[in-house]
Design an enzyme around this catalytic site. Structure first.
Site, PDB file in Angstrom:
ATOM      1  N   ARG A  84      21.528  35.052 -16.951  1.00 36.66           N
ATOM      2  CA  ARG A  84      22.074  34.242 -15.853  1.00 36.66           C
ATOM      3  C   ARG A  84      23.472  33.747 -16.205  1.00 36.66           C
ATOM      4  O   ARG A  84      24.398  33.814 -15.401  1.00 36.66           O
ATOM      5  CB  ARG A  84      21.136  33.071 -15.591  1.00 36.66           C
ATOM      6  CG  ARG A  84      21.613  32.034 -14.570  1.00 36.66           C
ATOM      7  CD  ARG A  84      20.489  31.021 -14.376  1.00 36.66           C
ATOM      8  NE  ARG A  84      20.895  29.823 -13.665  1.00 36.66           N
ATOM      9  CZ  ARG A  84      20.937  29.704 -12.340  1.00 36.66           C
ATOM     10  NH1 ARG A  84      20.648  30.731 -11.580  1.00 36.66           N
ATOM     11  NH2 ARG A  84      21.281  28.548 -11.781  1.00 36.66           N
TER      12      ARG A  84
ATOM     13  N   TYR B 298      30.567  26.383 -17.114  1.00 42.12           N
ATOM     14  CA  TYR B 298      30.886  27.669 -17.737  1.00 42.12           C
ATOM     15  C   TYR B 298      32.343  27.741 -18.187  1.00 42.12           C
ATOM     16  O   TYR B 298      32.668  28.478 -19.120  1.00 42.12           O
ATOM     17  CB  TYR B 298      30.589  28.817 -16.766  1.00 42.12           C
ATOM     18  CG  TYR B 298      29.116  28.987 -16.502  1.00 42.12           C
ATOM     19  CD1 TYR B 298      28.268  29.468 -17.491  1.00 42.12           C
ATOM     20  CD2 TYR B 298      28.572  28.647 -15.276  1.00 42.12           C
ATOM     21  CE1 TYR B 298      26.914  29.613 -17.261  1.00 42.12           C
ATOM     22  CE2 TYR B 298      27.213  28.789 -15.031  1.00 42.12           C
ATOM     23  CZ  TYR B 298      26.392  29.277 -16.022  1.00 42.12           C
ATOM     24  OH  TYR B 298      25.056  29.413 -15.799  1.00 42.12           O
TER      25      TYR B 298
ATOM     26  N   HIS C  54      22.666  26.037  -7.886  1.00 40.60           N
ATOM     27  CA  HIS C  54      23.022  24.789  -8.560  1.00 40.60           C
ATOM     28  C   HIS C  54      23.072  23.658  -7.543  1.00 40.60           C
ATOM     29  O   HIS C  54      23.832  23.721  -6.579  1.00 40.60           O
ATOM     30  CB  HIS C  54      24.395  24.913  -9.240  1.00 40.60           C
ATOM     31  CG  HIS C  54      24.365  25.688 -10.509  1.00 40.60           C
ATOM     32  ND1 HIS C  54      25.473  26.308 -11.048  1.00 40.60           N
ATOM     33  CD2 HIS C  54      23.350  25.950 -11.369  1.00 40.60           C
ATOM     34  CE1 HIS C  54      25.149  26.910 -12.159  1.00 40.60           C
ATOM     35  NE2 HIS C  54      23.866  26.709 -12.385  1.00 40.60           N
TER      36      HIS C  54
ATOM     37  N   ARG D  33      17.141  32.624 -12.052  1.00 44.79           N
ATOM     38  CA  ARG D  33      16.359  32.078 -13.156  1.00 44.79           C
ATOM     39  C   ARG D  33      15.116  32.939 -13.332  1.00 44.79           C
ATOM     40  O   ARG D  33      14.563  33.460 -12.369  1.00 44.79           O
ATOM     41  CB  ARG D  33      15.952  30.634 -12.865  1.00 44.79           C
ATOM     42  CG  ARG D  33      17.118  29.670 -12.636  1.00 44.79           C
ATOM     43  CD  ARG D  33      16.616  28.295 -12.249  1.00 44.79           C
ATOM     44  NE  ARG D  33      17.713  27.344 -12.068  1.00 44.79           N
ATOM     45  CZ  ARG D  33      18.301  27.111 -10.897  1.00 44.79           C
ATOM     46  NH1 ARG D  33      17.897  27.753  -9.801  1.00 44.79           N
ATOM     47  NH2 ARG D  33      19.290  26.240 -10.801  1.00 44.79           N
TER      48      ARG D  33
ATOM     49  N   HIS E  36      17.552  33.444 -20.316  1.00 47.91           N
ATOM     50  CA  HIS E  36      18.436  32.648 -19.463  1.00 47.91           C
ATOM     51  C   HIS E  36      19.896  33.031 -19.648  1.00 47.91           C
ATOM     52  O   HIS E  36      20.727  32.786 -18.766  1.00 47.91           O
ATOM     53  CB  HIS E  36      18.242  31.162 -19.770  1.00 47.91           C
ATOM     54  CG  HIS E  36      18.708  30.251 -18.683  1.00 47.91           C
ATOM     55  ND1 HIS E  36      18.109  30.205 -17.443  1.00 47.91           N
ATOM     56  CD2 HIS E  36      19.721  29.357 -18.643  1.00 47.91           C
ATOM     57  CE1 HIS E  36      18.726  29.313 -16.680  1.00 47.91           C
ATOM     58  NE2 HIS E  36      19.710  28.790 -17.384  1.00 47.91           N
TER      59      HIS E  36
ATOM     60  N   LYS F 238      13.545  23.490  -8.235  1.00 49.48           N
ATOM     61  CA  LYS F 238      14.470  22.359  -8.289  1.00 49.48           C
ATOM     62  C   LYS F 238      14.839  21.835  -6.911  1.00 49.48           C
ATOM     63  O   LYS F 238      15.531  20.829  -6.800  1.00 49.48           O
ATOM     64  CB  LYS F 238      15.737  22.771  -9.050  1.00 49.48           C
ATOM     65  CG  LYS F 238      15.479  23.089 -10.519  1.00 49.48           C
ATOM     66  CD  LYS F 238      16.769  23.161 -11.301  1.00 49.48           C
ATOM     67  CE  LYS F 238      16.493  23.316 -12.790  1.00 49.48           C
ATOM     68  NZ  LYS F 238      17.718  23.285 -13.606  1.00 49.48           N
TER      69      LYS F 238
END
Length: 305
Positions: free
Chosen positions: A240, A280, A271, A139, A237, A164
């Site tokens: 990524r 995805y 994640h 990120r 982004h 996160k």
């Protein structure tokens, strides 16, 4: 209600979530309930509170209501009268923007165009930063937060401190990427030996690199190489996204066990929920087609046996 909020935050944080934003707004929600004279969460009050900010995109209301929904789901196990606010209340609920998938040629042209930026250090910083994002799937916030001691050029491993999660993650790099970072570090220290920033990436003034100038350079460069138009607006982004898609496409095309590789990719990308990685498969038509073909082949083999 404030005690329940604190218990909920402690519980989630013990699982590794930082919840900084949750920690700010859930006490505000508890204040709102108390001011309304309610001892429990109701759909009506939750929706009304979510819409308190004015002149914002409805996605902000959706996000606020989502925070309450998570808290209400927890609270209902303790207080059965708790109502869990429904999903889909506000327009634009949960729809992610379609990613722009950079081709290898796009990335090569993007990195090459950085030579047109104003100063040698700015050019080198953007070239190295965008290159790192393209080959690691990091990120942008993680890359900008990298400190010098987070980048081990001897082992080729980055230590990522994510917003996160409390737990850091280690990101090993290909030797060519490590070489690229080493060359940037040498140039950075030569051009700005008295830099005030302790971050790995610095501005041309020697201060910490900020998101705004990086975004401005990205917009300038993507327009310059012709991939930014009135209808197509790549985001940083998306580098990524492109990394993740390239990994999945390579696995499908080579016949690898994609499901077996998914946990590793999720971990590498940081994640917390594997669903973020599986997204995805539905976000990119070619991946969906390959996944469907793989499932059909498996079904045919099962039927023939």
């Amino acid at each position: 209600m404030h005690e329940h909020v604190q218990d909920y935050l402690r519980f989630r944080r013990a699982l590794g979530f930082k919840l900084k934003w949750h920690g700010r707004i859930l006490p505000q929600f508890a204040d709102y309930l108390e001011a309304a004279g309610s001892a429990t969460i109701t759909d009506e009050l939750a929706i009304a509170w979510a819409q308190l900010p004015t002149r914002v995109h409805p996605i902000t209301w959706t996000q606020r209501l989502g925070v309450v929904r998570g808290f209400a789901t927890y609270l209902k196990t303790i207080a059965p009268a708790t109502q869990i606010p429904p999903k889909g209340v506000f327009p634009g609920q949960g729809k992610r923007p379609d990613p722009y998938i950079f081709s290898e040629q796009d990335i090569t042209r993007l990195l090459g165009a950085t030579s047109t930026l104003a100063t040698p250090l700015r050019a080198a910083t953007c070239r190295t930063l965008f290159g790192l994002l393209a080959v690691s799937g990091m990120r942008i916030s993680e890359a900008l937060a990298l400190h010098r001691d987070h980048v081990d050029l001897d082992s080729g491993i980055l230590t990522i401190i994510s917003a996160k999660s409390e737990a850091p993650r280690l990101v090993p790099l290909h030797p060519t990427a490590t070489t690229m970072l080493g060359e940037y570090a040498e140039l950075r220290d030569r051009l700005r030996p008295r830099a005030t920033a302790t971050t790995f990436f610095i501005s041309h003034r020697g201060t910490a690199l900020l998101h705004g100038p990086v975004m401005a350079a990205f917009i300038q460069l993507t327009a310059q190489i012709g991939i930014r138009t009135e209808t197509t607006k790549p985001r940083i982004h998306d580098l990524r996204h492109s990394f993740a898609v390239a990994c999945l496409l390579a696995w499908y095309r080579s016949g690898d066990d994609v499901a077996g590789h998914m946990p590793a990719l999720s971990t590498y990308l940081g994640h917390i929920n594997p669903a973020g990685t599986y997204w995805y498969l539905s976000a990119v038509p070619e991946l969906m087609q390959l996944a469907a073909q793989r499932l059909q082949t498996q079904a045919d083999l099962a039927a023939s046996s």
